[in-house]
Structure formats: C-alpha cells, structure tokens
Design an enzyme around this catalytic site. Structure first.
Site, PDB file in Angstrom:
ATOM      1  N   SER A 229     -22.991  66.127  25.672  1.00 40.50           N
ATOM      2  CA  SER A 229     -21.560  66.360  25.843  1.00 40.50           C
ATOM      3  C   SER A 229     -20.764  65.676  24.748  1.00 40.50           C
ATOM      4  O   SER A 229     -21.141  64.593  24.272  1.00 40.50           O
ATOM      5  CB  SER A 229     -21.092  65.831  27.205  1.00 40.50           C
ATOM      6  OG  SER A 229     -19.690  65.895  27.326  1.00 40.50           O
TER       7      SER A 229
ATOM      8  N   LYS B  78     -15.557  75.151  40.239  1.00 35.25           N
ATOM      9  CA  LYS B  78     -15.480  73.797  39.713  1.00 35.25           C
ATOM     10  C   LYS B  78     -14.241  73.017  40.152  1.00 35.25           C
ATOM     11  O   LYS B  78     -14.148  71.811  39.912  1.00 35.25           O
ATOM     12  CB  LYS B  78     -15.552  73.828  38.176  1.00 35.25           C
ATOM     13  CG  LYS B  78     -16.927  74.232  37.652  1.00 35.25           C
ATOM     14  CD  LYS B  78     -16.942  74.407  36.149  1.00 35.25           C
ATOM     15  CE  LYS B  78     -16.747  73.102  35.404  1.00 35.25           C
ATOM     16  NZ  LYS B  78     -17.898  72.177  35.550  1.00 35.25           N
TER      17      LYS B  78
ATOM     18  N   PHE C 124       0.161  68.260  30.532  1.00 34.46           N
ATOM     19  CA  PHE C 124       0.422  66.826  30.483  1.00 34.46           C
ATOM     20  C   PHE C 124       1.304  66.471  29.290  1.00 34.46           C
ATOM     21  O   PHE C 124       1.101  66.971  28.175  1.00 34.46           O
ATOM     22  CB  PHE C 124      -0.881  66.037  30.361  1.00 34.46           C
ATOM     23  CG  PHE C 124      -1.722  66.030  31.610  1.00 34.46           C
ATOM     24  CD1 PHE C 124      -1.126  66.014  32.869  1.00 34.46           C
ATOM     25  CD2 PHE C 124      -3.105  66.016  31.525  1.00 34.46           C
ATOM     26  CE1 PHE C 124      -1.900  65.993  34.020  1.00 34.46           C
ATOM     27  CE2 PHE C 124      -3.888  65.998  32.666  1.00 34.46           C
ATOM     28  CZ  PHE C 124      -3.281  65.986  33.914  1.00 34.46           C
TER      29      PHE C 124
ATOM     30  N   ASP D   5     -31.331  74.821  40.904  1.00 35.51           N
ATOM     31  CA  ASP D   5     -29.998  74.284  41.209  1.00 35.51           C
ATOM     32  C   ASP D   5     -29.954  73.938  42.682  1.00 35.51           C
ATOM     33  O   ASP D   5     -30.963  74.047  43.398  1.00 35.51           O
ATOM     34  CB  ASP D   5     -28.894  75.314  40.866  1.00 35.51           C
ATOM     35  CG  ASP D   5     -27.573  74.651  40.466  1.00 35.51           C
ATOM     36  OD1 ASP D   5     -27.226  73.620  41.078  1.00 35.51           O
ATOM     37  OD2 ASP D   5     -26.903  75.144  39.557  1.00 35.51           O
TER      38      ASP D   5
ATOM     39  N   TYR E 227     -19.440  59.599  33.302  1.00 27.87           N
ATOM     40  CA  TYR E 227     -20.100  60.847  32.907  1.00 27.87           C
ATOM     41  C   TYR E 227     -20.528  60.784  31.442  1.00 27.87           C
ATOM     42  O   TYR E 227     -21.684  61.056  31.102  1.00 27.87           O
ATOM     43  CB  TYR E 227     -19.163  62.036  33.134  1.00 27.87           C
ATOM     44  CG  TYR E 227     -19.615  63.302  32.435  1.00 27.87           C
ATOM     45  CD1 TYR E 227     -20.742  63.988  32.866  1.00 27.87           C
ATOM     46  CD2 TYR E 227     -18.918  63.797  31.335  1.00 27.87           C
ATOM     47  CE1 TYR E 227     -21.172  65.141  32.218  1.00 27.87           C
ATOM     48  CE2 TYR E 227     -19.342  64.948  30.687  1.00 27.87           C
ATOM     49  CZ  TYR E 227     -20.464  65.607  31.135  1.00 27.87           C
ATOM     50  OH  TYR E 227     -20.890  66.733  30.481  1.00 27.87           O
TER      51      TYR E 227
ATOM     52  N   ILE F 288     -22.230  77.171  33.066  1.00 28.18           N
ATOM     53  CA  ILE F 288     -22.952  77.545  31.844  1.00 28.18           C
ATOM     54  C   ILE F 288     -24.353  78.039  32.176  1.00 28.18           C
ATOM     55  O   ILE F 288     -24.854  78.980  31.560  1.00 28.18           O
ATOM     56  CB  ILE F 288     -22.992  76.349  30.871  1.00 28.18           C
ATOM     57  CG1 ILE F 288     -21.579  75.881  30.525  1.00 28.18           C
ATOM     58  CG2 ILE F 288     -23.733  76.738  29.583  1.00 28.18           C
ATOM     59  CD1 ILE F 288     -21.526  74.622  29.670  1.00 28.18           C
TER      60      ILE F 288
ATOM     61  N   ARG G 238      -8.121  69.898  21.309  1.00 26.87           N
ATOM     62  CA  ARG G 238      -9.509  69.987  21.742  1.00 26.87           C
ATOM     63  C   ARG G 238     -10.219  71.073  20.936  1.00 26.87           C
ATOM     64  O   ARG G 238      -9.597  72.018  20.459  1.00 26.87           O
ATOM     65  CB  ARG G 238      -9.593  70.369  23.224  1.00 26.87           C
ATOM     66  CG  ARG G 238      -9.148  69.319  24.207  1.00 26.87           C
ATOM     67  CD  ARG G 238     -10.198  68.221  24.351  1.00 26.87           C
ATOM     68  NE  ARG G 238      -9.888  67.396  25.508  1.00 26.87           N
ATOM     69  CZ  ARG G 238      -8.983  66.442  25.526  1.00 26.87           C
ATOM     70  NH1 ARG G 238      -8.281  66.191  24.434  1.00 26.87           N
ATOM     71  NH2 ARG G 238      -8.762  65.722  26.615  1.00 26.87           N
TER      72      ARG G 238
END
Length: 353
Positions: free
Chosen positions: A118, A207, A230, A35, A145, A15, A244
């Site tokens: 998040s 990622k 899944f 970063d 997280y 992002i 989602r």
C-alpha cells in the site's frame, strides 16, 4: 489433466473480485477464491465469477494441506484495509501473519506470489514515493494499517536479503536494481509487492466509510445535490486541493495479469520486488468530485467541511507514485485518466445500481 489453479485471496472484496473477474475474461477459470464468504453484502461481488473452489479465509492453510492442489500462482489481495482501525493486533493478524503463511507456502511449493502492499506505507511522504528496497526500513506510516503493510514488506525484504547473500556467489544471480531469482530455500521463484495508491472503481460498495470519495460523492449528490470535501488544515494547500494518485481498479488488475504472463529473468525483464502501482499523476479531490458531477450530467456544487480531528494528524496531503520501476520492467500500457475512469465508474456502474 487438471490445469494448475490460481489462488485469489480477498476474492469477495473490491480489488480481489475485480481481479478474478478479469482473469475470467482472459480465459482463466480454474480459480480458488479465498475470503470471508459469510458477508451477504459481498455476495454480488463474486457470485457471477467462474471458479473451481471457494475456501473460507481462515481454513486456507488446512485446505491446502489436505487437498494438495497444483497451483500456478497466488494473488494475495485480502487484507484488513480500515485505516481508522487503530488496534494494530487486528491488522497484524491478516496483513502480516496471514501474508507470511502464504509467502512460506509459495516458497515451499515454488509458486509465484503477488501481494497487495500500500502507498499508506509512505506515511506523510517526507521521504518521497520511490519503490526501492531501502526505503521501507526508514518509513514511518501514519496508522496501524500502513504500519502492518510496511512490516510485511520489511519482512519480505529481510527474507530475500538472506537469499541474496546466500546465492550471489553460488547459483543465484542479482541484477543491478536488486531484483533476483533466489534458490528454493528462501523465496518464491517470483514475487511482487504492489504498493497500491488510491484505487477506485466498481465492487467497492460494501466498504462503507472506506469506499472511495467517488462512491461517497455520488451518494451525496443523489441525496443533497452537493459534495462535501474536507477543508485543508495546512497553509500550503487550498481547500479541496489535497492531492492523491488515483488509479482505476481496471488498470490495477491489468498490471497484475501482465505480471502473471510476462517472462521473468533471465528470459525477460520483470524481476521480483516492490512496485508502485498508481498512475504517476497526482490529482485533487476537487477534480475527482467535479468528474463525479460530470458523470451524472450535473454542474459541480462543492462545499468544504472541517476534517475530523481524529484523522487530521494522520492525513496525507500529497501522494504520487514514481512509476519508473514498472515502466522499466516493460509495462507500457497507458493508465486511465481520472476523467475517463470516473466517467466509466459513474455512468456504467453507480448510475445503474
């Protein structure tokens, strides 16, 4: 005269690099990119961006103190995002302590601060997905997280709560929705914690396991001609129908840029606070996989596999952002549909790799 800089952390990542690239298209090139720039698999993300400085993540506090740059805003998108990393100390260092350092810098210098929270903070969703300022103190995230992101949200809210109490009867003011302009002692002049839902799009290629389902689906289709999803391990959800709120990364950066440029109170309606950032429309993983096939001009071929046991009890079956707060603040742009976003990502990026 030097134009004030915009600091973008996580600028070599998914992002963050898209954010810096989008700022370039709006004419912002006086950027400080922050970063870990030692990872070669991230180089393609940031090397074409126009910027003034790159600063290694762990050197930022020292660099700011040494150079004393004039800064217009800090966009903090750098984070440890691996939801399968269960050592909380790793998340705490970057997602909490590093974020606190940036908050304190922006408070001292009176610089607007926008940071990535998040939707993982919402846990299993039993308390809903409302971005009010009371909910974070009740939430139970499902992994370290999510805990780290929620802990920083709570820390911020405790900070501004102190400011609200200290300034309400003096020169500060408080709106009905809890947004406020604090004095310089306790908070930046504007802050926003953005609760990102499921973001997908270009420049996530580094990622690995944490890349979006679209990225994995595309590569499975190229290799095997099928996509594995899944199975559901709950009787109230059919296989592939786990839901989602998927949001295209191009919409995410548009919202952040809008926040930078939108008048704040008392002249405008964008107050400080936590904001959900999804589309407000949950979609299934099956829909996502089918859209990936269509982007490759193929018919869907989807099979279902057992979910790994290590994530079954920490798996969200439904997320959907309540977007009323952002809309009431004045953001009226439509969000990219799942079909349009996946189509653009697959046709114009993944198929060209």
């Amino acid at each position: 005269m030097q134009v004030p800089y915009i600091i973008v952390t996580g600028a070599a990542g998914f992002i963050g690099s898209e954010m810096a690239r989008y700022l370039n298209t709006l004419g912002y090139e006086e950027l400080i990119l922050v970063d870990d720039f030692g990872r070669e698999d991230k180089r393609a993300n940031w090397e074409s961006i126009a910027y003034d400085h790159v600063v290694e993540r762990y050197n930022l506090a020292f660099w700011l103190n040494e150079h004393q740059p004039e800064v217009a805003a800090v966009i903090h998108l750098g984070a440890r995002t691996d939801t399968t990393e269960f050592n909380y100390a790793i998340h705490e260092e970057l997602n909490v302590e590093y974020s606190q350092m940036l908050w304190q810098y922006c408070t001292e210098k009176q610089i607007p601060f926008i940071y990535a929270s998040s939707a993982a903070t919402y846990g299993s969703g039993e308390l809903g997905y409302d971005d009010n300022h009371e909910l974070p103190f009740l939430l139970k995230p499902l992994n370290p997280y999510g805990v780290s992101k929620n802990e920083f949200d709570k820390w911020v809210l405790e900070k501004v709560g102190d400011v609200r109490l200290n300034t309400q009867d003096e020169d500060g003011w408080v709106r009905d929705d809890g947004a406020h302009t604090p004095d310089s002692a306790g908070a930046p002049p504007f802050w926003a914690g953005l609760k990102f839902f499921n973001v997908y799009g270009p420049h996530e290629y580094h990622k690995g396991r944490m890349a979006s389902v679209i990225w994995h689906a595309f590569n499975q289709i190229k290799k095997d001609g099928q996509v594995k999803l899944f199975k559901s391990h709950r009787p109230d959800f059919e296989h592939g129908q786990q839901l989602r709120d998927f949001i295209y990364v191009k919409d995410v950066v548009k919202v952040i840029a809008w926040m930078l440029e939108t008048p704040k109170p008392p002249k405008g309606g964008l107050g400080s606070g936590l904001y959900n950032l999804g589309t407000g429309q949950a979609r299934s993983f099956y829909d996502l996989a089918a859209a990936t096939f269509r982007g490759m001009d193929l018919e869907p071929n989807i099979v279902f596999i057992d979910m790994p046991e290590d994530i079954r009890d920490k798996y969200q079956y439904f997320t959907e952002a309540n977007m009323d707060k952002l809309r009431k603040a004045g953001y009226d742009e439509p969000f990219t549909s799942l079909e349009e976003g996946v189509g653009d990502y697959v046709r114009n990026y993944l198929r060209r790799l």
